[in-house]
Design an enzyme around this catalytic site. Structure first.
Site, PDB file in Angstrom:
ATOM      1  N   CYS A 142     -48.174 -24.640  -9.758  1.00 15.28           N
ATOM      2  CA  CYS A 142     -48.011 -24.535 -11.213  1.00 15.28           C
ATOM      3  C   CYS A 142     -48.270 -25.930 -11.800  1.00 15.28           C
ATOM      4  O   CYS A 142     -48.408 -26.916 -11.060  1.00 15.28           O
ATOM      5  CB  CYS A 142     -46.583 -24.105 -11.542  1.00 15.28           C
ATOM      6  SG  CYS A 142     -45.376 -25.287 -10.924  1.00 15.28           S
TER       7      CYS A 142
ATOM      8  N   HIS B 204     -37.529 -31.166 -10.108  1.00 15.33           N
ATOM      9  CA  HIS B 204     -36.363 -30.334 -10.459  1.00 15.33           C
ATOM     10  C   HIS B 204     -35.433 -30.995 -11.468  1.00 15.33           C
ATOM     11  O   HIS B 204     -34.523 -30.343 -11.969  1.00 15.33           O
ATOM     12  CB  HIS B 204     -35.576 -29.984  -9.193  1.00 15.33           C
ATOM     13  CG  HIS B 204     -36.457 -29.403  -8.133  1.00 15.33           C
ATOM     14  ND1 HIS B 204     -36.913 -30.134  -7.059  1.00 15.33           N
ATOM     15  CD2 HIS B 204     -37.019 -28.183  -8.022  1.00 15.33           C
ATOM     16  CE1 HIS B 204     -37.701 -29.371  -6.316  1.00 15.33           C
ATOM     17  NE2 HIS B 204     -37.784 -28.191  -6.874  1.00 15.33           N
TER      18      HIS B 204
ATOM     19  N   GLU C  23     -32.071 -28.244  -9.419  1.00 12.19           N
ATOM     20  CA  GLU C  23     -32.337 -28.093 -10.856  1.00 12.19           C
ATOM     21  C   GLU C  23     -31.043 -27.785 -11.610  1.00 12.19           C
ATOM     22  O   GLU C  23     -30.780 -28.354 -12.679  1.00 12.19           O
ATOM     23  CB  GLU C  23     -33.363 -26.974 -11.096  1.00 12.19           C
ATOM     24  CG  GLU C  23     -33.673 -26.821 -12.583  1.00 12.19           C
ATOM     25  CD  GLU C  23     -34.528 -25.602 -12.898  1.00 12.19           C
ATOM     26  OE1 GLU C  23     -35.435 -25.281 -12.107  1.00 12.19           O
ATOM     27  OE2 GLU C  23     -34.274 -24.970 -13.942  1.00 12.19           O
TER      28      GLU C  23
ATOM     29  N   SER D  72     -37.327 -22.992  -1.452  1.00 14.43           N
ATOM     30  CA  SER D  72     -38.048 -22.827  -2.722  1.00 14.43           C
ATOM     31  C   SER D  72     -37.539 -21.580  -3.431  1.00 14.43           C
ATOM     32  O   SER D  72     -37.778 -20.453  -2.989  1.00 14.43           O
ATOM     33  CB  SER D  72     -39.557 -22.710  -2.443  1.00 14.43           C
ATOM     34  OG  SER D  72     -40.217 -22.180  -3.571  1.00 14.43           O
ATOM     35  N   SER D  73     -36.862 -21.783  -4.534  1.00 12.98           N
ATOM     36  CA  SER D  73     -36.249 -20.666  -5.252  1.00 12.98           C
ATOM     37  C   SER D  73     -37.299 -19.661  -5.705  1.00 12.98           C
ATOM     38  O   SER D  73     -37.175 -18.453  -5.472  1.00 12.98           O
ATOM     39  CB  SER D  73     -35.474 -21.206  -6.460  1.00 12.98           C
ATOM     40  OG  SER D  73     -35.008 -20.148  -7.259  1.00 12.98           O
TER      41      SER D  73
ATOM     42  N   SER E 265     -44.960 -24.067  -5.465  1.00  8.42           N
ATOM     43  CA  SER E 265     -45.076 -25.405  -4.870  1.00  8.42           C
ATOM     44  C   SER E 265     -45.989 -25.408  -3.643  1.00  8.42           C
ATOM     45  O   SER E 265     -45.946 -26.343  -2.849  1.00  8.42           O
ATOM     46  CB  SER E 265     -43.681 -25.919  -4.499  1.00  8.42           C
ATOM     47  OG  SER E 265     -42.947 -24.917  -3.837  1.00  8.42           O
TER      48      SER E 265
HETATM   49  S1  SF4 Z   1     -42.004 -23.547 -11.361  1.00  5.42           S
HETATM   50 FE1  SF4 Z   1     -40.764 -25.343 -11.899  1.00  5.42          FE
HETATM   51  S2  SF4 Z   1     -42.233 -27.029 -11.825  1.00  5.42           S
HETATM   52 FE2  SF4 Z   1     -43.437 -25.150 -11.974  1.00  5.42          FE
HETATM   53  S3  SF4 Z   1     -43.828 -24.877 -14.180  1.00  5.42           S
HETATM   54 FE3  SF4 Z   1     -41.994 -23.702 -13.595  1.00  5.42          FE
HETATM   55  S4  SF4 Z   1     -40.301 -25.111 -14.089  1.00  5.42           S
HETATM   56 FE4  SF4 Z   1     -42.149 -26.332 -13.966  1.00  5.42          FE
END
Ligand code: SF4
Length: 328
Positions: free
Chosen positions: A25, A87, A139, A236-237, A281
């Site tokens: 992302c 985070h 976070e 990783s949530s 991620s």
């Molecule tokens: S997953 Fe986390 S790092 Fe990626 S855009 Fe959403 S809030 Fe931002």
């Protein structure tokens, strides 16, 4: 629309559907580039508080390039460069870094910063904040740290009943972690409204665009998949939520793997359609490895199922914005 593979001969029933959007992302892209650029500009070592993003491969690759990952600021030598992860961190962490005269680079995702700002604003306006999120997640710790005295964590539907009754007398608003399951969060919020009739909704949803888009995309392939492989790390949530969403959307089985080597042959028994996606991620190279692993077992010609186009990008921290000369 779903695509059907029409390959002849032995593999006529085997197909692979790949969800899009998947993987990196805008917030992760920015965070990883922040560390890379810091290493280019200042040289090794650059310290990083916590995992820059929750992905084993990314962390190991940056460590090889000279990043040193620490749990807390007091592990960093005075005056060093320190990157805060995507985070986000609480004001207490900023203070502790300032005391050690650390040169900080903040890779907090702007969408996490938005939630921090909401917490500050509502706390200033006399609200208690019901923060829907997972206990212990970095976070949530950073967000709650903006106003710890008036923030109450709601972890799952069970967390609603655990809230103290005296909150009935307080002004209340709910906010959330950015990487939750949309459906599960709405269920929790429904229960919160049932218990606290005067609860106020936030001005906008806190679950970020990337989390939502990846959940919609995995839903689109899950109903047609016997097995959904989600590439992502256990911490990783948003990746873990993709497994849950895939199962809820009709996949017979779904597993989270860091690497193709973790896939078990037995998962393919009786499977005709494999769905593949990855958390926010996860670099694409890891998805390619999974697709190669599947192709070697007759699951070839992956078909991408696209449910949204993403064009969002975030500017780097100011000190690192100069054009790059030697991007690795
Ligand atoms: S997953 Fe986390 S790092 Fe990626 S855009 Fe959403 S809030 Fe931002």
């Amino acid at each position: 629309m779903l695509y059907t593979m029409t390959s002849p001969e032995t593999n006529e029933h085997k197909r692979v559907l790949v969800a899009a959007p998947r993987g990196y992302c805008a917030g992760v892209d920015r965070a990883v580039e922040t560390v890379e650029r810091a290493l280019e500009k200042y040289g090794s070592p650059v310290y990083v508080r916590k995992e820059i993003v929750h992905n084993r491969y990314v962390v190991d690759t940056l460590a090889e390039r000279g990043a040193i990952f620490v749990d807390e600021t007091n592990e960093v030598p005075e005056g060093s460069h320190l990157v805060f992860s995507a985070h986000g961190v609480s004001p207490a962490v900023h203070e502790s870094a300032a005391k050690l005269d650390l040169k900080t680079l903040d890779a907090t995702c702007p969408l996490v910063t938005k939630v921090h700002n909401e917490v500050k604003r509502f706390a200033r306006d006399g609200f208690h904040i019901l923060l829907v999120g997972h206990e212990g997640h970095e976070e949530v710790e950073g967000t709650a740290g903006e106003a710890p005295d008036v923030t109450h964590l709601v972890d799952g539907v069970e967390g609603v009943a655990a809230l103290p009754e005296w909150l009935q007398e307080e002004k209340l608003v709910w906010l959330s972690q950015t990487t939750l399951s949309v459906d599960e969060t709405m269920e929790i919020v429904k229960k919160l409204h049932e218990r606290f009739a005067h609860l106020q909704d936030p001005p906008s949803d806190d679950i970020c665009y990337a989390t939502q888009n990846r959940q919609v995309a995995v839903k689109a392939i899950a109903a047609e998949s016997d097995l959904v492989i989600v590439v992502g790390s256990q911490n990783s949530s948003n990746s873990k939520r993709l497994v849950e969403v895939a199962l809820q959307a009709g996949a017979r089985a779904s597993y989270l793997v860091d690497y193709a080597s973790q896939i078990e042959e037995s998962w393919l028994e009786g499977v005709n359609t494999v769905g593949v996606t990855s958390g926010a991620s996860v670099p694409e190279i890891l998805v390619r490895d999974v697709l190669e692993w599947l192709a070697a077992r007759g699951f070839e010609n992956p078909k991408e199922v696209t449910t949204a186009a993403e064009k969002i990008t975030f500017a780097l921290p100011r000190d690192l914005r100069a054009p790059r000369t030697n991007k690795a």
